[in-house]
Design an enzyme around this catalytic site. Sequence first.
Site, PDB file in Angstrom:
ATOM      1  N   GLU A  21       0.905  -1.216  -0.007  1.00  0.00           N
ATOM      2  CA  GLU A  21      -0.025  -0.009   0.048  1.00  0.00           C
ATOM      3  C   GLU A  21       0.820   1.228  -0.053  1.00  0.00           C
ATOM      4  O   GLU A  21       0.493   2.331  -0.516  1.00  0.00           O
ATOM      5  CB  GLU A  21      -0.797   0.097   1.268  1.00  0.00           C
ATOM      6  CG  GLU A  21      -1.953  -0.877   1.121  1.00  0.00           C
ATOM      7  CD  GLU A  21      -2.709  -0.667   2.654  1.00  0.00           C
ATOM      8  OE1 GLU A  21      -3.900  -0.368   2.575  1.00  0.00           O
ATOM      9  OE2 GLU A  21      -2.180  -1.380   3.652  1.00  0.00           O
ATOM     10  N   LYS A  98      -9.812   6.461   3.758  1.00  0.00           N
ATOM     11  CA  LYS A  98      -8.914   5.614   2.845  1.00  0.00           C
ATOM     12  C   LYS A  98     -10.149   5.178   1.676  1.00  0.00           C
ATOM     13  O   LYS A  98     -11.072   4.571   1.908  1.00  0.00           O
ATOM     14  CB  LYS A  98      -8.089   4.575   3.214  1.00  0.00           C
ATOM     15  CG  LYS A  98      -7.520   3.706   2.037  1.00  0.00           C
ATOM     16  CD  LYS A  98      -6.731   2.550   2.864  1.00  0.00           C
ATOM     17  CE  LYS A  98      -5.434   3.040   3.143  1.00  0.00           C
ATOM     18  NZ  LYS A  98      -4.658   1.757   3.348  1.00  0.00           N
TER      19      LYS A  98
END
Length: 123
Positions: A21, A98
């Site tokens: 990520e 997110k």
Amino acid sequence: MGLIALEGLEFFAFHGYYDEEQKIGNKYGVDLRVRTNLYRAGSTDHLSETVNYEVLYRMVAEEMQAPARLLEHLAHRIIDRILHEFGHVRWVEVSVSKFNPPVGGICQRARVTLKRKRPAPAL
């Protein structure tokens, strides 16, 4: 007292618990609320008597560029910075989202919200 809010801030950044990520990056959103006394700004029309939105945005943008594993940590850093920079701010609330988090299924966004008051001055 009054409330200043910056809503729907969007950033592309490299946060995440997983190393992948932090390499790929993702889209993030931030909503910010700041409570302070707005009486003087309202009566004088002077920017120096309030919290400058441009400065708030820049502070959030700078914190969003420093990688973090957890959204909680990002929100904590943003609150710390605002309380440190603006001594007249009474409390700050920050939501960090997110978009499309890796949860193994469909999820538009994951969001964390933290709120902190400035401690009362010692007598």
